[in-house]
Design a protein around this motif. Structure first.
Motif, short mmCIF file in Angstrom:
data_model
loop_
_atom_site.label_atom_id
_atom_site.label_comp_id
_atom_site.label_asym_id
_atom_site.label_seq_id
_atom_site.Cartn_x
_atom_site.Cartn_y
_atom_site.Cartn_z
N LEU A 5 74.59 15.79 74.51
CA LEU A 5 75.74 16.34 75.21
C LEU A 5 75.36 17.74 75.65
CD1 LEU A 5 79.46 16.12 74.38
CD2 LEU A 5 78.45 18.39 74.68
N VAL A 6 75.65 18.07 76.89
CA VAL A 6 75.45 19.43 77.38
C VAL A 6 76.77 19.96 77.93
CG1 VAL A 6 72.99 19.13 77.90
CG2 VAL A 6 74.66 18.73 79.69
N LYS A 7 77.02 21.22 77.64
CA LYS A 7 78.21 21.89 78.13
C LYS A 7 77.86 22.64 79.41
CE LYS A 7 80.21 23.18 73.68
NZ LYS A 7 80.58 24.38 72.91
N GLN A 35 68.50 27.60 69.38
CA GLN A 35 68.74 26.25 68.86
C GLN A 35 68.94 25.26 70.01
OE1 GLN A 35 71.94 25.89 66.02
NE2 GLN A 35 71.36 23.81 65.47
N ALA A 36 69.69 25.66 71.04
CA ALA A 36 69.88 24.79 72.21
C ALA A 36 68.54 24.56 72.90
CB ALA A 36 70.89 25.42 73.16
N ARG A 37 67.72 25.60 72.99
CA ARG A 37 66.38 25.46 73.58
C ARG A 37 65.55 24.45 72.80
NH1 ARG A 37 62.11 29.54 72.06
NH2 ARG A 37 62.62 28.51 70.11
N LEU A 122 84.07 10.79 64.87
CA LEU A 122 83.46 11.91 65.59
C LEU A 122 83.53 13.22 64.80
CD1 LEU A 122 84.64 11.23 69.26
CD2 LEU A 122 82.48 10.58 68.16
N GLU A 123 83.90 13.14 63.54
CA GLU A 123 84.08 14.35 62.73
C GLU A 123 82.80 15.18 62.60
OE1 GLU A 123 86.86 11.14 61.57
OE2 GLU A 123 84.68 11.22 61.57
N GLU A 124 81.64 14.53 62.64
CA GLU A 124 80.37 15.24 62.49
C GLU A 124 79.75 15.66 63.83
OE1 GLU A 124 79.19 16.31 59.51
OE2 GLU A 124 81.13 15.50 58.83
N LEU A 125 80.35 15.25 64.93
CA LEU A 125 79.85 15.64 66.25
C LEU A 125 79.93 17.17 66.34
CD1 LEU A 125 78.95 14.64 69.11
CD2 LEU A 125 81.37 14.77 69.74
N PRO A 126 78.81 17.85 66.59
CA PRO A 126 78.82 19.32 66.61
C PRO A 126 79.90 19.90 67.54
CG PRO A 126 76.57 18.53 66.69
CD PRO A 126 77.46 17.32 66.81
N LEU A 127 80.19 19.23 68.63
CA LEU A 127 81.18 19.72 69.59
C LEU A 127 82.54 19.95 68.96
CD1 LEU A 127 81.82 20.27 72.63
CD2 LEU A 127 82.56 17.88 72.73
N VAL A 128 82.95 19.10 68.03
CA VAL A 128 84.31 19.19 67.47
C VAL A 128 84.37 20.00 66.19
CG1 VAL A 128 84.94 16.98 68.52
CG2 VAL A 128 84.19 17.03 66.14
N ARG A 129 83.23 20.46 65.71
CA ARG A 129 83.22 21.25 64.49
C ARG A 129 83.50 22.71 64.80
NH1 ARG A 129 77.90 19.11 61.94
NH2 ARG A 129 78.30 20.62 60.31
N LYS A 130 84.30 23.32 63.97
CA LYS A 130 84.73 24.70 64.17
C LYS A 130 83.53 25.65 64.26
CE LYS A 130 88.88 26.99 62.65
NZ LYS A 130 89.91 26.17 63.21
N VAL A 136 73.79 22.68 74.18
CA VAL A 136 73.01 21.44 74.15
C VAL A 136 73.04 20.94 72.72
CG1 VAL A 136 70.74 20.40 74.52
CG2 VAL A 136 71.44 22.33 75.95
N MET A 137 73.39 19.66 72.54
CA MET A 137 73.46 19.12 71.18
C MET A 137 73.18 17.63 71.18
SD MET A 137 77.60 19.43 70.79
CE MET A 137 77.57 21.05 71.52
N PRO A 138 72.62 17.15 70.07
CA PRO A 138 72.38 15.71 69.96
C PRO A 138 73.68 14.95 69.70
CG PRO A 138 71.72 16.82 67.94
CD PRO A 138 72.14 17.88 68.90
N VAL A 139 73.68 13.69 70.10
CA VAL A 139 74.79 12.78 69.84
C VAL A 139 74.18 11.54 69.20
CG1 VAL A 139 76.61 11.38 70.91
CG2 VAL A 139 76.09 13.65 71.84
N SER A 140 74.70 11.14 68.06
CA SER A 140 74.16 9.94 67.40
C SER A 140 74.53 8.70 68.20
CB SER A 140 74.69 9.82 65.97
OG SER A 140 76.06 9.41 65.99
#
Length: 153
Positions: A5-7, A35-37, A122-130, A136-140
């Protein structure tokens, strides 16, 4: 193939920009977070990527693109006229990476952040974590399937 996923801010590069250039591979550059890099470095040709619109009125997942060129030195880091210029980066030791991506699909409806936050699995999806602000982040695979099923609801 990995999933990502990319923002992006739609004023910079939206799913519509990818759709307008559907036959063209577009550089994804200007990422200036280590980290995104590092995640960009892991992207490989053929990986699928969710495009997430942020910093706008309608926030959420807007579509899907595909990686067409794996990580290479981001040329904007060497351009003194670019807002992404990095004087500490050299051709011999570039600090920043870019990938190329190409349009696959615009979702019929945006999948909102609130919907993602309230979807089981989706609780562990980095996007939704506070506190997560990565661009840039991985998606399982499981998260990918859940997100893709949301567009059908």
């Amino acid at each position: 193939m990995a999933k990502w996923l990319v923002k992006t801010e739609p004023s910079e590069c939206s799913i519509n920009d990818f759709a307008k250039q559907a036959d063209t591979s577009i550089p994804w550059d200007g990422v200036r977070n280590y980290q995104a890099r590092n995640f960009l470095r892991q992207m490989a040709e053929g990986d699928q990527v969710l495009i997430y619109h942020s910093s706008c009125k309608n926030i959420g997942i807007a579509g899907v693109v595909r990686v067409t060129r794996s990580a290479y030195a981001d040329p904007t880091q060497f351009d003194a006229e670019s807002p992404y210029y990095d004087p500490k980066s050299t051709q011999e030791q570039p600090r920043w990476q870019a990938v190329n991506m190409q349009f696959e699909e615009k979702l019929p409806q945006l999948i909102s952040l609130d919907r993602l936050k309230n979807t089981e699995g989706l609780e562990e999806l980095p996007l939704v974590r506070k506190g997560n602000r990565l661009s840039v982040m991985p998606v399982s695979e499981g998260e990918w399937q859940i997100i893709r099923s949301l567009q059908c609801d």
